[in-house]
Design a protein around this motif. Structure first.
Motif, PDB file in Angstrom:
ATOM      1  N   MET A 392      45.436  45.830  78.596  1.00 42.58           N
ATOM      2  CA  MET A 392      45.075  45.481  79.965  1.00 42.58           C
ATOM      3  C   MET A 392      44.439  46.681  80.660  1.00 42.58           C
ATOM      4  O   MET A 392      44.640  47.828  80.256  1.00 42.58           O
ATOM      5  CB  MET A 392      46.326  45.066  80.744  1.00 42.58           C
ATOM      6  CG  MET A 392      47.119  43.954  80.116  1.00 42.58           C
ATOM      7  SD  MET A 392      48.705  43.774  80.942  1.00 42.58           S
ATOM      8  CE  MET A 392      48.344  42.460  82.059  1.00 42.58           C
ATOM      9  N   SER A 393      43.733  46.385  81.720  1.00 43.83           N
ATOM     10  CA  SER A 393      43.201  47.479  82.530  1.00 43.83           C
ATOM     11  C   SER A 393      44.349  48.151  83.281  1.00 43.83           C
ATOM     12  O   SER A 393      45.450  47.595  83.375  1.00 43.83           O
ATOM     13  CB  SER A 393      42.176  46.934  83.522  1.00 43.83           C
ATOM     14  OG  SER A 393      42.844  46.219  84.546  1.00 43.83           O
ATOM     15  N   GLY A 395      44.833  48.605  86.399  1.00 43.68           N
ATOM     16  CA  GLY A 395      45.307  47.816  87.535  1.00 43.68           C
ATOM     17  C   GLY A 395      46.185  46.660  87.087  1.00 43.68           C
ATOM     18  O   GLY A 395      47.214  46.372  87.682  1.00 43.68           O
ATOM     19  N   GLN A 396      45.754  46.034  85.991  1.00 49.55           N
ATOM     20  CA  GLN A 396      46.560  44.928  85.465  1.00 49.55           C
ATOM     21  C   GLN A 396      47.903  45.439  84.967  1.00 49.55           C
ATOM     22  O   GLN A 396      48.933  44.802  85.161  1.00 49.55           O
ATOM     23  CB  GLN A 396      45.797  44.232  84.335  1.00 49.55           C
ATOM     24  CG  GLN A 396      44.650  43.361  84.824  1.00 49.55           C
ATOM     25  CD  GLN A 396      43.814  42.832  83.672  1.00 49.55           C
ATOM     26  OE1 GLN A 396      43.571  43.544  82.699  1.00 49.55           O
ATOM     27  NE2 GLN A 396      43.366  41.602  83.783  1.00 49.55           N
ATOM     28  N   ARG A 399      50.145  45.940  87.825  1.00 51.60           N
ATOM     29  CA  ARG A 399      50.672  44.671  88.326  1.00 51.60           C
ATOM     30  C   ARG A 399      51.701  44.092  87.358  1.00 51.60           C
ATOM     31  O   ARG A 399      52.661  43.452  87.764  1.00 51.60           O
ATOM     32  CB  ARG A 399      49.539  43.679  88.594  1.00 51.60           C
ATOM     33  CG  ARG A 399      48.918  43.905  89.974  1.00 51.60           C
ATOM     34  CD  ARG A 399      47.853  42.891  90.296  1.00 51.60           C
ATOM     35  NE  ARG A 399      46.651  43.129  89.520  1.00 51.60           N
ATOM     36  CZ  ARG A 399      45.837  42.171  89.090  1.00 51.60           C
ATOM     37  NH1 ARG A 399      46.108  40.921  89.357  1.00 51.60           N
ATOM     38  NH2 ARG A 399      44.765  42.473  88.398  1.00 51.60           N
ATOM     39  N   SER A 426      41.371  47.902  92.010  1.00 52.91           N
ATOM     40  CA  SER A 426      42.748  47.623  91.596  1.00 52.91           C
ATOM     41  C   SER A 426      43.723  47.993  92.697  1.00 52.91           C
ATOM     42  O   SER A 426      44.738  47.328  92.901  1.00 52.91           O
ATOM     43  CB  SER A 426      43.092  48.411  90.331  1.00 52.91           C
ATOM     44  OG  SER A 426      42.163  48.155  89.322  1.00 52.91           O
TER      45      SER A 426
ATOM     46  N   ILE B   3      42.828  40.977  76.738  1.00 53.30           N
ATOM     47  CA  ILE B   3      43.093  40.257  77.977  1.00 53.30           C
ATOM     48  C   ILE B   3      41.850  40.393  78.859  1.00 53.30           C
ATOM     49  O   ILE B   3      41.333  41.492  79.017  1.00 53.30           O
ATOM     50  CB  ILE B   3      44.321  40.859  78.667  1.00 53.30           C
ATOM     51  CG1 ILE B   3      45.553  40.513  77.833  1.00 53.30           C
ATOM     52  CG2 ILE B   3      44.460  40.355  80.080  1.00 53.30           C
ATOM     53  CD1 ILE B   3      46.729  41.358  78.110  1.00 53.30           C
ATOM     54  N   PRO B   4      41.361  39.299  79.379  1.00 53.95           N
ATOM     55  CA  PRO B   4      40.170  39.426  80.229  1.00 53.95           C
ATOM     56  C   PRO B   4      40.464  40.342  81.409  1.00 53.95           C
ATOM     57  O   PRO B   4      41.551  40.281  81.988  1.00 53.95           O
ATOM     58  CB  PRO B   4      39.918  37.983  80.685  1.00 53.95           C
ATOM     59  CG  PRO B   4      41.202  37.273  80.487  1.00 53.95           C
ATOM     60  CD  PRO B   4      41.902  37.947  79.348  1.00 53.95           C
ATOM     61  N   SER B   5      39.520  41.197  81.688  1.00 52.57           N
ATOM     62  CA  SER B   5      39.789  42.125  82.781  1.00 52.57           C
ATOM     63  C   SER B   5      39.681  41.382  84.103  1.00 52.57           C
ATOM     64  O   SER B   5      39.143  40.279  84.186  1.00 52.57           O
ATOM     65  CB  SER B   5      38.803  43.279  82.739  1.00 52.57           C
ATOM     66  OG  SER B   5      37.509  42.774  82.837  1.00 52.57           O
ATOM     67  N   GLU B   6      40.195  42.020  85.110  1.00 49.23           N
ATOM     68  CA  GLU B   6      40.215  41.370  86.414  1.00 49.23           C
ATOM     69  C   GLU B   6      38.781  41.195  86.912  1.00 49.23           C
ATOM     70  O   GLU B   6      37.913  41.990  86.629  1.00 49.23           O
ATOM     71  CB  GLU B   6      41.040  42.195  87.405  1.00 49.23           C
ATOM     72  CG  GLU B   6      41.023  43.646  87.062  1.00 49.23           C
ATOM     73  CD  GLU B   6      42.111  44.466  87.725  1.00 49.23           C
ATOM     74  OE1 GLU B   6      42.798  43.975  88.607  1.00 49.23           O
ATOM     75  OE2 GLU B   6      42.236  45.619  87.336  1.00 49.23           O
ATOM     76  N   HIS B  12      39.223  40.744  97.965  1.00 49.20           N
ATOM     77  CA  HIS B  12      40.498  41.420  98.212  1.00 49.20           C
ATOM     78  C   HIS B  12      40.482  42.092  99.574  1.00 49.20           C
ATOM     79  O   HIS B  12      39.595  41.838 100.370  1.00 49.20           O
ATOM     80  CB  HIS B  12      40.872  42.363  97.073  1.00 49.20           C
ATOM     81  CG  HIS B  12      39.883  43.445  96.854  1.00 49.20           C
ATOM     82  ND1 HIS B  12      38.641  43.218  96.348  1.00 49.20           N
ATOM     83  CD2 HIS B  12      39.960  44.774  97.076  1.00 49.20           C
ATOM     84  CE1 HIS B  12      37.986  44.355  96.258  1.00 49.20           C
ATOM     85  NE2 HIS B  12      38.757  45.323  96.693  1.00 49.20           N
TER      86      HIS B  12
END
Lengths: 505, 239
Positions: A392-393, A395-396, A399, A426, B3-6, B12
């Motif tokens: 994950m990034s 930021g992810q 979270r 993020s 995982i697909p990134s945000e 936001h």
């Protein structure tokens, strides 16, 4: 400061060994901590404890392997791959770089081999804490005793005493002198033997309507072999009480001070934190923001030579009362750290970790989904729950760490610079998340980013450093505490003005 | 499969955006209060209704309160959210717009306070009354248009305010001339003089609406320019 009597070296635990029942004696002893009951080997461990033991004994491979064999699936899974295991240990033990080094190099107490360090930068020379507070789990909670996981404790024959470390001035010193050959459990036992009374931690008078279950009460719940911790789940612990949270304050702190050895890190901090509000702690480096934050879920208990005085009331209960179980404290008061620190496990397992270890009841899929939805992560990961969280990034990941902290359904979230390792997008996401979360929980956030405090918080406390004796003694104090808008539009104190306008600090 | 990134395009800073939207809404509601005050003031003027006039005076506290509330909100956003670009221009413009709003409310109060001055049953001039009514309606329309232009960020509509205000200015001068020629009756002349003051108040409301329009153009274009210079008359759009 006189150490208490040194106990006989505790017998090494052999996980999985059949143990005669002695719960009654334990409970009795826990209620009478001063008796210093020497309850040598023979404590029966709950299954969940066995797994914890296995997990935490990662350093000694022989023992670890036996533990894995005995401890069952969870331990085996945790142990899949040495590096990963160490990684997790590092994260879970939750001790900072400095202390980690200390443990590894000198005693090899926990891990035995240099493992991944937790990359927090120093904070006033004090080791930062890792994950421990994120769950408030037993195993970490009782890492109260620095390197001694909870589950080990009963087996040490010392389990009867669950007094927190803030009474254990000198513990680390004794650890330092311990011989590696003595084994880490003995070291820990010695460390814990040297407890001394301390300052003037007050007691909450008349805390009948206890928000946190008393220690004894917890005992009753988790002492049940069959239900091993089951009833400590959120439903049992606060399903009913949550409806009856009275008053607008979540924390009331009175004259809180923290000493690290001789050094006073913070002094006279008296702050109240509103229920379902976001409170920001700001101030220059080394002003004790994080130290103070850690007082709010007894994370300072985990740092040797630390003394906390003053009073911290959590929903009217004295957090540092003898009757309060730090495990419960950290379960109710979760923590999120600067650097995202997911386990090298799947997204699902990361979130499910806390609930599994505390033995939360209910549909785990649902628990995981709920936590991920609350963190606005569900849509992004719902088809990839089995993917490794490291994919994950940043930021992810952060979270996810928040989701993990939320999975045990805490009432308060303490955030120690949760966005300082993240990019602005993020960061914005996390800040939005905080705003959503505050509908149900209270948040206290430490941040170096003044703008962040300004953006997200309802109230802001400004800390600064007071010098004494030249620059030799630096002690953190609170200068001003007010509505965030007031702090940033019309601060009362000139020092606040200078700080928020960027003239110093 | 990772995982697909945000998605960076997901909106936001929602709270901040909500807050800006709320301030804008509050401002428009403030203008609704102004229009209500204007209607009452005009009616009180037409019927020498002292009670209604008092109501306008008392009710102005609501407009002033609205001014203070939005002012505080804007300062708070400046301090806490570090607005930039359009957000910055909008919030800076809001500070001007609410001041105009507050001034419009004050002009309604001024009109209302003139009513007792002119006496209980003064002799009146139908021509002046008719012109005042026409002026009142024109001003009301301009304020409405300013609100609409503000809500939709319509620069053309905003610029058109200056043109429409010309009619109000003309009526103001006409009322003044009529008052000069109203006759020899002292009481009538006194009443007519008072009405010129009321007309002046209405004219000022129109000017305030034009100022709002200038702020709208600033929000949209980022350039501030006056639609009308008091000494040179309205600037045509080709300039």
């Amino acid at each position: 400061m006189a150490p208490a009597g040194r106990p006989a070296p505790a017998e090494r635990i052999r996980p999985g060994r059949a143990s005669p029942p002695c719960a009654g004696a334990c409970r009795r002893a826990r209620r009478e901590p001063a008796s210093g009951a020497q309850h040598a080997a023979g404590h029966h461990l709950k299954p969940v404890d066995q797994r914890r033991v296995a997990f935490f004994r990662g350093g000694d491979d022989g023992v670890f392997q036996r533990a894995v064999a005995a401890g069952g699936a969870e331990a085996a899974r945790l142990a899949d791959g040495g590096d990963q295991r160490l990684d997790q240990c590092a994260g879970l033990i939750g001790i900072g770089e400095q202390h980690f080094d200390h443990l590894i190099d000198r005693h090899r107490v926990m891990l035995g081999v240099p493992a991944v360090k937790i990359g927090h930068h120093g904070d006033g020379g004090v080791a930062k804490l890792g994950l421990a507070g994120q769950f408030g789990l037993g195993h970490i909670g009782h890492a109260d005793h620095v390197a001694v996981p909870a589950a080990v404790e009963p087996a040490l024959g010392q389990g009867a005493e669950l007094r927190p470390l803030h009474r254990q001035v000198g513990a680390a010193a004794h650890m330092r002198h311990a011989q590696a050959g003595q084994g880490r459990l003995q070291v820990a036992a010695q460390a814990r033997a040297h407890r001394v009374g301390h300052g003037h931690m007050g007691h909450a008078a008349g805390a009948e309507k206890a928000f946190l279950p008393r220690k004894g009460a917890v005992d009753e719940l988790v002492g049940d072999d069959e239900g091993a911790g089951r009833q400590v789940g959120p439903q049992a612990a606060h399903g009913a009480e949550r409806q009856h949270i009275g008053g607008a304050q979540c924390f009331e702190c009175r004259d809180v001070g923290v000493h690290y050895g001789e050094h006073q890190a913070i002094r006279g901090v008296s702050l109240d934190f509103g229920l379902r509000e976001i409170t920001a702690l700001i101030g220059p480096s080394g002003c004790g923001k994080s130290t103070f934050l850690r007082c709010l879920n007894r994370m300072n208990d985990l740092i040797p030579n630390t003394r906390v005085d003053g009073q911290v009331l959590y929903h009217g209960q004295d957090l540092y009362s003898e009757e309060i179980d730090p495990v419960q404290v950290r379960k109710r008061i979760g923590m999120v750290f600067q650097k995202p620190n997911p386990f090298p496990k799947s997204v699902y397992d990361n979130v499910a970790f806390g609930p599994r270890v505390v033995g939360m009841e209910g549909d785990m899929d649902e628990i995981v989904e709920r936590a991920l939805i609350r963190c606005a992560l569900w849509e992004e990961v719902k088809d990839r729950l089995d993917a490794n969280a490291f994919g994950m990034s940043g930021g992810q990941q952060q979270r996810l760490c928040i989701a993990r902290a939320l999975a045990t359904d805490p009432d308060v979230l303490l955030m120690d610079e949760p966005c300082s390792a993240l990019d602005p997008i993020s960061t914005g996401r996390i800040e939005d998340l905080m705003t959503e979360l505050k509908e149900r929980i209270s948040i206290v956030i430490v941040t170096h980013n003044m703008q962040q405090a300004a953006r997200v918080s309802d109230k802001t406390a400004f800390f600064t450093v007071e010098m004494a004796d030249g620059e030799k003694h630096r002690t953190g104090v609170v200068v001003e505490y007010a509505d965030t808008t007031t702090i940033f539009t019309k601060p009362r104190d000139e020092r606040t003005e200078d700080y928020v306008t960027g003239k110093f600090g | 499969m990772g995982i697909p990134s945000e998605d960076p395009m997901t909106p936001h800073r929602l709270l901040y955006q909500d807050e800006i939207a709320r301030l804008q809404r509050d401002t428009l509601e403030g203008f609704d209060l102004v229009i209500a005050a204007l209607d009452r003031a005009l009616e009180a003027l037409a019927h020498q209704d002292l009670e209604l006039a008092e109501l306008v005076v008392a009710d102005d506290d609501r407009i002033d309160g609205r001014y203070l509330q939005i002012h505080q909100g804007v300062l708070s956003l400046f301090a806490r959210q570090a607005p930039v670009a359009t957000d910055l221009r909008l919030l800076a413009a809001l500070l001007h717009v609410i001041r105009n709003m507050e001034r419009m409310g004050d002009q309604c109060v001024n009109i209302s306070k003139l009513i007792p001055v002119s006496g209980e049953k003064p002799p009146t001039d139908p021509q002046i009354l008719s012109m005042l009514e026409e002026m009142g309606l024109a001003v009301r329309e301009i304020v409405r248009q300013a609100m609409k232009a503000f809500e939709t960020r319509d620069e053309t509509m905003a610029a058109d305010l200056a043109e429409r205000d010309q009619k109000v200015n003309d009526l103001n001068r006409a009322i003044f001339r009529r008052a000069l020629e109203v006759g020899n009756d002292l009481e009538l002349r006194e009443w007519a003089m008072t009405m010129t003051l009321a007309a002046r108040c209405l004219e000022r409301v129109g000017d305030n609406a034009v100022d709002v329009g200038e702020q709208i153009a600033f929000v949209v274009t980022g350039v501030f320019r006056e639609f009308a210079d008091a000494s040179h008359g309205p600037v045509s759009k080709s300039e």
